[in-house]
Design a protein around this motif. Structure first.
Motif, short mmCIF file in Angstrom:
data_model
loop_
_atom_site.label_atom_id
_atom_site.label_comp_id
_atom_site.label_asym_id
_atom_site.label_seq_id
_atom_site.Cartn_x
_atom_site.Cartn_y
_atom_site.Cartn_z
N VAL A 101 66.09 24.75 40.36
CA VAL A 101 65.78 25.62 41.50
C VAL A 101 64.32 25.43 41.88
O VAL A 101 63.45 25.34 41.01
CB VAL A 101 66.05 27.11 41.14
N ASP A 105 62.69 29.07 46.54
CA ASP A 105 64.02 29.67 46.65
C ASP A 105 64.31 30.52 45.41
O ASP A 105 65.38 30.42 44.81
CB ASP A 105 65.06 28.56 46.81
N ALA A 108 67.63 32.17 44.30
CA ALA A 108 68.72 31.36 43.73
C ALA A 108 68.86 31.56 42.23
O ALA A 108 69.93 31.34 41.66
CB ALA A 108 68.51 29.88 44.05
#
Length: 117
Positions: A101, A105, A108
């Motif tokens: 990840v 982000d 996520a």
């Protein structure tokens, strides 16, 4: 809901931010500051997931991921980084990371409770 989650990140502000993102999906959230502490922390807390930074001072997250998985092949490790290069993604995969990840982000990370080895 996860019982235990371990965050391995050298930046205290980023650890706090990660913790704020995952606070409602894990009962216990543990932290350490460097990959050099990750194996001992894993063995102490037995987390279902490890959120592992890549760039750290003493031991990088790819090396720490290999060490944890060598001793605990069932470990679930999510690599969290600013660098989304194909080369780093391949290194993480080769080290045995289950997820990858980008820090941009962070939300996520919340999906980890849906995944396991």
């Amino acid at each position: 809901m996860l019982k235990n989650l371990l965050i391995v990140e050298d930046n205290a502000a980023m650890r706090r931010l990660i913790k704020s993102v995952v606070k409602d999906i894990a009962t216990n959230i543990y932290e350490c500051e460097d990959g050099s502490e990750a194996l001992a922390a894993y063995e102490q807390y037995h987390p279902e997931w490890v959120v592992m930074d890549v760039e750290m001072k003493e031991k990088d997250g790819i090396t720490a991921t290999r060490e944890i998985l060598r001793s605990h092949p069932q470990a679930n490790i999510l690599i969290l980084t600013q660098n989304g290069s194909d080369r780093l993604r391949e290194q993480a995969k080769q080290a045995g990371a289950a997820r990858f990840v980008l820090k941009e982000d962070l939300l996520a990370i919340r999906q980890i409770h849906n995944y396991s080895r």
